[in-house]
Write a protein that holds these residues in place. Structure first.
Motif, PDB file in Angstrom:
ATOM      1  N   CYS A  85       0.837  -1.200   0.000  1.00  0.00           N
ATOM      2  CA  CYS A  85       0.000   0.000   0.000  1.00  0.00           C
ATOM      3  C   CYS A  85       0.881   1.262   0.000  1.00  0.00           C
ATOM      4  O   CYS A  85       1.903   1.332   0.682  1.00  0.00           O
ATOM      5  N   HIS A  87       0.288   4.048   1.304  1.00  0.00           N
ATOM      6  CA  HIS A  87       0.196   4.850   2.521  1.00  0.00           C
ATOM      7  C   HIS A  87       1.344   4.546   3.479  1.00  0.00           C
ATOM      8  O   HIS A  87       2.329   5.270   3.516  1.00  0.00           O
ATOM      9  N   ARG A  88       1.274   3.449   4.210  1.00  0.00           N
ATOM     10  CA  ARG A  88       2.349   3.110   5.152  1.00  0.00           C
ATOM     11  C   ARG A  88       3.048   1.823   4.757  1.00  0.00           C
ATOM     12  O   ARG A  88       3.813   1.272   5.539  1.00  0.00           O
ATOM     13  N   GLY A  89       2.696   1.317   3.578  1.00  0.00           N
ATOM     14  CA  GLY A  89       3.443   0.173   3.042  1.00  0.00           C
ATOM     15  C   GLY A  89       2.899  -1.201   3.373  1.00  0.00           C
ATOM     16  O   GLY A  89       3.532  -2.201   3.039  1.00  0.00           O
ATOM     17  N   ALA A  90       1.742  -1.299   4.012  1.00  0.00           N
ATOM     18  CA  ALA A  90       1.229  -2.632   4.376  1.00  0.00           C
ATOM     19  C   ALA A  90       1.029  -3.483   3.127  1.00  0.00           C
ATOM     20  O   ALA A  90       0.721  -2.980   2.047  1.00  0.00           O
ATOM     21  N   CYS A 105      -6.862  -1.737   1.337  1.00  0.00           N
ATOM     22  CA  CYS A 105      -5.872  -2.063   2.361  1.00  0.00           C
ATOM     23  C   CYS A 105      -6.568  -2.201   3.715  1.00  0.00           C
ATOM     24  O   CYS A 105      -7.410  -1.376   4.072  1.00  0.00           O
ATOM     25  N   PHE A 107      -5.396  -1.787   6.623  1.00  0.00           N
ATOM     26  CA  PHE A 107      -4.811  -1.001   7.716  1.00  0.00           C
ATOM     27  C   PHE A 107      -5.606   0.301   7.924  1.00  0.00           C
ATOM     28  O   PHE A 107      -6.219   0.504   8.974  1.00  0.00           O
ATOM     29  N   HIS A 108      -5.648   1.185   6.887  1.00  0.00           N
ATOM     30  CA  HIS A 108      -6.412   2.440   7.018  1.00  0.00           C
ATOM     31  C   HIS A 108      -7.411   2.602   5.877  1.00  0.00           C
ATOM     32  O   HIS A 108      -7.895   3.682   5.618  1.00  0.00           O
ATOM     33  N   LEU A 109      -7.611   1.486   5.136  1.00  0.00           N
ATOM     34  CA  LEU A 109      -8.678   1.366   4.129  1.00  0.00           C
ATOM     35  C   LEU A 109      -8.494   2.207   2.860  1.00  0.00           C
ATOM     36  O   LEU A 109      -9.485   2.590   2.238  1.00  0.00           O
ATOM     37  N   TRP A 110      -7.302   2.537   2.486  1.00  0.00           N
ATOM     38  CA  TRP A 110      -7.106   3.128   1.166  1.00  0.00           C
ATOM     39  C   TRP A 110      -7.445   2.052   0.123  1.00  0.00           C
ATOM     40  O   TRP A 110      -7.229   0.860   0.353  1.00  0.00           O
TER      41      TRP A 110
HETATM   42  S1  FES Z   1      -1.035   1.251   5.107  1.00  0.00           S
HETATM   43 FE1  FES Z   1      -2.595   0.892   3.701  1.00  0.00          FE
HETATM   44  S2  FES Z   1      -4.126   2.287   4.190  1.00  0.00           S
HETATM   45 FE2  FES Z   1      -2.557   2.702   5.589  1.00  0.00          FE
END
Ligand code: FES
Ligand code: FE2
Length: 406
Positions: A85, A87-90, A105, A107-110
Motif C-alpha cells: 500500500c 500509505h504506510r506500506g502494508a 488495504c 490497515f487504514h482502508l485506502w
Molecule cells: S497502510 Fe494501507 S491504508 Fe494505511
C-alpha cells in the motif's frame, strides 16, 4: 586412483568453463548477489494467463522476496504491481489468489483499482493542507509481458524488452502453445533441499537421462536420440531439436499417438530452457512449465504446472492428465526422481564434501553435450561479475599472490 586432501582440493585439469565450484550453490553472498544481479534484472515467469481468465482475477506472488500482485484488469490486460500500500506500506493483497474489482488495504482502508490507481483515501480532507492527492499514490507497476499464454515480469524498468531478451528461443513452442488456447490443469510445488541452479541444470543436462529408468527406455534407447542437437541462444537460453519418444517402450504405457498437440509429430518431445530458471517441456500431448523460487542457497521451491487444451472433452482431459502424471505427477517416473538427484548433490555440497561439478562433455552439441550448461554459466558469470569455476575469487587471489612473489 584415489586423491588425498590436497589433490582433491585442486581444480580439475580442464578449461575453466568446464567445471563449477560447489560454492556457486552454497555461498550466501553469491546467493544474495544472484537476487540483485540476476533475478531483479531479468525476465521471470510468474504464471500462465489461464490462471487469470477473467477481469479482476489476481494472484499474489513473491519475487526476490518482494510481494507482488498479478491481476487482469477490466480491459483484459494482465498487469503486475508491488503488493504494498502506498500509505504506510502494508501488504495490500493477503490472499494467494482470488477475484476483486478493487483492492482495499486493511490497515487504514485506502483503495486501489485493478489497474493500480489509488481510488480512495480515507478522510482525504486530512491531506488537503499538505496537498497529497490520490494521483500521487498509485501502486508501483512492474513490467509484464504475456507470450504464448505465459506471464513474465521484470523488476527492472531499464532492462531490455522481453522479445529481445528471449530472441528466437520460443520458436519451437509457437505451434504447440500458440495454435490453440491452453490452460493449467495441474499445479504442484516441491520444497527441495537444493540450490535453484541445480534444478535448472536438470532441465539442461540430458546426460542424466541415464538415471531415469523411463527415459532410458523411451528416449536414450531410441535411434536418433544422440543425433539431435542443442540450439544455444543468446542470453543463456537453449532449446533442443525435437525427437520422437517411444512411450510404448515402457511397460503399461500407451504410445501417445492420439491427442498430439498442434505442430508436433506423434510422440514428439521439445524443450526450451530460459535463463535464469524457467523451462517448458513438451511431451507430445501435454506441456510442463517449471520455474523455481530460490529461498536460500540450499533451499528452493519448485513450481510446476501441467497444461492441456482449454475446452477439451472430459475424456481427452483425463487421458492427457494421465500422460502428464505418468512422467511428472508427484508419483510419476521422472520429476520426483530429479528431486532425489539434486538433493543427493546438495547433501554433499552442504558440508563441502563435494568441491567441483564437471560439465565437460563434448558431443558436437548433440543431446548429452554439456555446452548448454557452459553457455548458461557464461551468462551467469557475465551478470554476476564472477566465474562459476571460482565464484569467490579464491584461486584467482592465490594465483595473484604467487605471481607477486615470483
Ligand atoms: S497502510 Fe494501507 S491504508 Fe494505511
Ligand atoms: Fe531428469
Amino acid at each position: 586412483m584415489t586423491r588425498n586432501a590436497i589433490q582433491w582440493l585442486n581444480p580439475p585439469r580442464l578449461p575453466e568453463d568446464h567445471y563449477v565450484d560447489s560454492t556457486v550453490y552454497t555461498d550466501r553472498q553469491v546467493f544474495e548477489e544472484e537476487r540483485e544481479r540476476i533475478f531483479a534484472r531479468t525476465w521471470k515467469f510468474v504464471c500462465h494467463e489461464s490462471e487469470l481468465p477473467d477481469p479482476g482475477n489476481f494472484r499474489s506472488v513473491e519475487h526476490v522476496g518482494i510481494p507482488l500482485v498479478v491481476v487482469r484488469g477490466p480491459d483484459g490486460t494482465v498487469r503486475t504491481f508491488f503488493n504494498s500500500c502506498s500509505h504506510r506500506g502494508a501488504k495490500l493483497v493477503t490472499e494467494p489468489r482470488g477475484t476483486s474489482k478493487n483492492f482495499t488495504c486493511f490497515f487504514h482502508l485506502w483503495s486501489y483499482d485493478t489497474q493500480g490507481r489509488c481510488i480512495e483515501i480515507t478522510r482525504e480532507e486530512g491531506y488537503e493542507q499538505c496537498g497529497l492527492k490520490k494521483d500521487d499514490c498509485g501502486l508501483r507497476s512492474v513490467r509484464t509481458a504475456v507470450r504464448l499464454g505465459m506471464v513474465f515480469i521484470n523488476l527492472d524498468d531499464d532492462a531490455e524488452d522481453f522479445d529481445s531478451y528471449v530472441g528466437n528461443s520460443l520458436e519451437d513452442l509457437l505451434e504447440p502453445m500458440g495454435a490453440q488456447p491452453m490452460e493449467v490443469f495441474h499445479y504442484h510445488r516441491v520444497l527441495m533441499r537444493a540450490n535453484w541452479k541445480q534444478w535448472h541444470e536438470t532441465n539442461m543436462e540430458l546426460y542424466h537421462e541415464w538415471g531415469h529408468v523411463v527415459n532410458r527406455t523411451t528416449s536414450v534407447a531410441v535411434p536418433g536420440y544422440h543425433d539431435r542437437k542443442w540450439k544455444i541462444h543468446p542470453n543463456g537460453h537453449g532449446s533442443l531439436e525435437p525427437l520422437k519418444v517411444q512411450y510404448g517402450n515402457y511397460k503399461g504405457w500407451d504410445q501417445r499417438d492420439n491427442l498430439t498437440l498442434a505442430g508436433l509429430a506423434p510422440g514428439e518431445f521439445r524443450v526450451v530452457d530460459l535463463f535464469p530458471n524457467t523451462t517448458v517441456i513438451v511431451r507430445a500431448t501435454t506441456i510442463r512449465i517449471d520455474t523455481s523460487i530460490p529461498i536460500a542457497p540450499g533451499l528452493t521451491l519448485l513450481e510446476q504446472r501441467g497444461l492441456g487444451i482449454k475446452g477439451e472433452s472430459a475424456q481427452d482431459r483425463s487421458h492427457r492428465q494421465q500422460h502428464h502424471n505418468q512422467f511428472w505427477g508427484p508419483f510419476g517416473r521422472n520429476l520426483a526422481e530429479d528431486v532425489l538427484f539434486v538433493e543427493a548433490v546438495e547433501a554433499a555440497n552442504r558440508q563441502g564434501a563435494s568441491r567441483f561439478g564437471i560439465i565437460a562433455r563434448h558431443e558436437q552439441l548433440m543431446s548429452q553435450d554439456d555446452e548448454i550448461m557452459r553457455a548458461y554459466y557464461r551468462t551467469w558469470g557475465a551478470h554476476m561479475g564472477r566465474r562459476a569455476s571460482d565464484p569467490l575469487g579464491i584461486r584467482q587471489q592465490q594465483a595473484g599472490a604467487i605471481a607477486r612473489r615470483a
